[in-house]
Design an enzyme around this catalytic site. Sequence first.
Site, mmCIF file in Angstrom:
data_model
loop_
_atom_site.group_PDB
_atom_site.id
_atom_site.type_symbol
_atom_site.label_atom_id
_atom_site.label_comp_id
_atom_site.label_asym_id
_atom_site.label_seq_id
_atom_site.Cartn_x
_atom_site.Cartn_y
_atom_site.Cartn_z
ATOM 1 N N GLU A 46 33.057 81.592 149.274
ATOM 2 C CA GLU A 46 33.775 82.876 149.350
ATOM 3 C C GLU A 46 33.883 83.340 150.805
ATOM 4 O OE1 GLU A 46 31.178 82.048 147.504
ATOM 5 O OE2 GLU A 46 31.023 83.218 145.657
ATOM 6 N N CYS A 69 27.291 85.188 144.737
ATOM 7 C CA CYS A 69 25.891 85.587 144.870
ATOM 8 C C CYS A 69 25.781 87.090 145.096
ATOM 9 C CB CYS A 69 25.205 84.802 145.988
ATOM 10 S SG CYS A 69 25.858 85.095 147.628
ATOM 11 N N SER A 162 22.083 39.038 138.350
ATOM 12 C CA SER A 162 22.747 40.230 137.813
ATOM 13 C C SER A 162 23.912 40.682 138.684
ATOM 14 C CB SER A 162 21.746 41.372 137.696
ATOM 15 O OG SER A 162 21.378 41.799 138.994
ATOM 16 N N ARG A 178 26.689 57.744 144.262
ATOM 17 C CA ARG A 178 25.570 57.750 145.223
ATOM 18 C C ARG A 178 25.781 58.826 146.276
ATOM 19 N NH1 ARG A 178 24.877 51.267 146.284
ATOM 20 N NH2 ARG A 178 23.874 50.768 144.279
ATOM 21 N N LEU A 198 21.415 50.028 148.136
ATOM 22 C CA LEU A 198 21.478 51.364 147.527
ATOM 23 C C LEU A 198 22.034 52.411 148.483
ATOM 24 C CD1 LEU A 198 18.083 51.398 145.551
ATOM 25 C CD2 LEU A 198 20.337 50.650 144.739
ATOM 26 N N ARG A 201 28.570 52.906 150.415
ATOM 27 C CA ARG A 201 29.426 52.148 151.324
ATOM 28 C C ARG A 201 30.898 52.487 151.088
ATOM 29 N NH1 ARG A 201 25.240 48.862 149.833
ATOM 30 N NH2 ARG A 201 26.376 47.490 148.414
ATOM 31 N N GLY A 294 15.524 49.012 136.898
ATOM 32 C CA GLY A 294 15.980 48.091 135.889
ATOM 33 C C GLY A 294 15.583 48.486 134.482
HETATM 34 ZN ZN ZN Z 1 27.419 83.572 148.212
#
Ligand code: ZN
Length: 366
Positions: A46, A69, A162, A178, A198, A201, A294
């Site tokens: 805002e 807020c 895998s 990610r 991980l 990219r 896994g």
């Molecule tokens: Zn605010």
Amino acid sequence: MLAALDLARPMLGLTTPNPAVGCVIVRDGEIVASGATAAGGRPHAETVALAAAGAGARGTTAYVALEPCAHQGQTPPCARALVDAGVARVVLGCRDPYPPVRGRGIAMLRAAGIAVTEGVLEDQCRRLNEGFFARVTRGRPFVTLKLATSLDGRIAAAGGDSRWISSPESRALVHRWRREADAVMVGAATVIADNPRLTCRIAGGRDPLRVIIDGRLRTPATATLFRQRSQAPTLLVTTTANRARAERRYVKRGGSHAAVEIIPAKSTGGKIDLTALMRDFGGRGWSKILLEGGAHLAGAALAAGIVDRVAFFVAPLVLGCGLPAVEGLLSRKVRGAVHLANLRANAIGADLLVEAEVVRGRTTAR
Ligand SMILES: [Zn+2]
């Protein structure tokens, strides 16, 4: 509101611990100004939009994805700023569950004579900040379990291979996820089998924190996760008893590789208490976790009830014998299974992305 959502979405993962919000200021059907929460969480959407509109904000309608807020932080509250700018009407996606705001932003606007419409594209607005909502209302991050499987539910061939089960389009989508996540989490077996990076990219992406769950310190110290360059650290979660040994083994000083941090966690018989760990992560201000396997960590996470959504990329392959997607969940009867709701599928490249929400209170504890 769709424009406000589009503004907010690229900021996911960058505004933590604050939510990512978009704000569009409209007069007579024309966009006068717009803004999104800045990286680092400030200024709020805002504030950005009102600054861009200047005196032109008077008499306009402001569309905001989340309730403005109402609490005095480092800056005055956004509800007050909307009032002071002379905005005539505010259209909201959803209420802010954060206790200092919750309904007070709306009350502040209405008390000043501003017309407020609530609940516009509410589901999309809630999903946008599902991580923030999970942390504020449940004290822990929102966890998505992502796996790539064959049509017969295998995540790797019998030989352990895998790689490249899913299509390039699916892998590109995972890189976007990610970028939006605060942390990506895997078990030690995945690091041993795949030696993953991980990282995110894609152009303009930023790396998430990388978390390895390893109660028994099986992760090789030579793993790429400890040796690659990244602006985000790699964290290894182990038992409190293994902390000193882990520090000696994995934490290296200096050099150009990513920082490594050891997180000691509650455990039973070498198994990390994932429920307590998620509360720890919530306390660190993390809102979104992408759990990438896994099979054993997936089973433990489902059993612990920490998974909020499953996202399985189902590839056009039948592997026959191979590693099952989820291990260690024992349900002798169908009614004892982890139950899912809102199952949906979308084509991603040659794959099907199947997503569903975990029905809480129906998970099987072993
Ligand atoms: Zn605010």
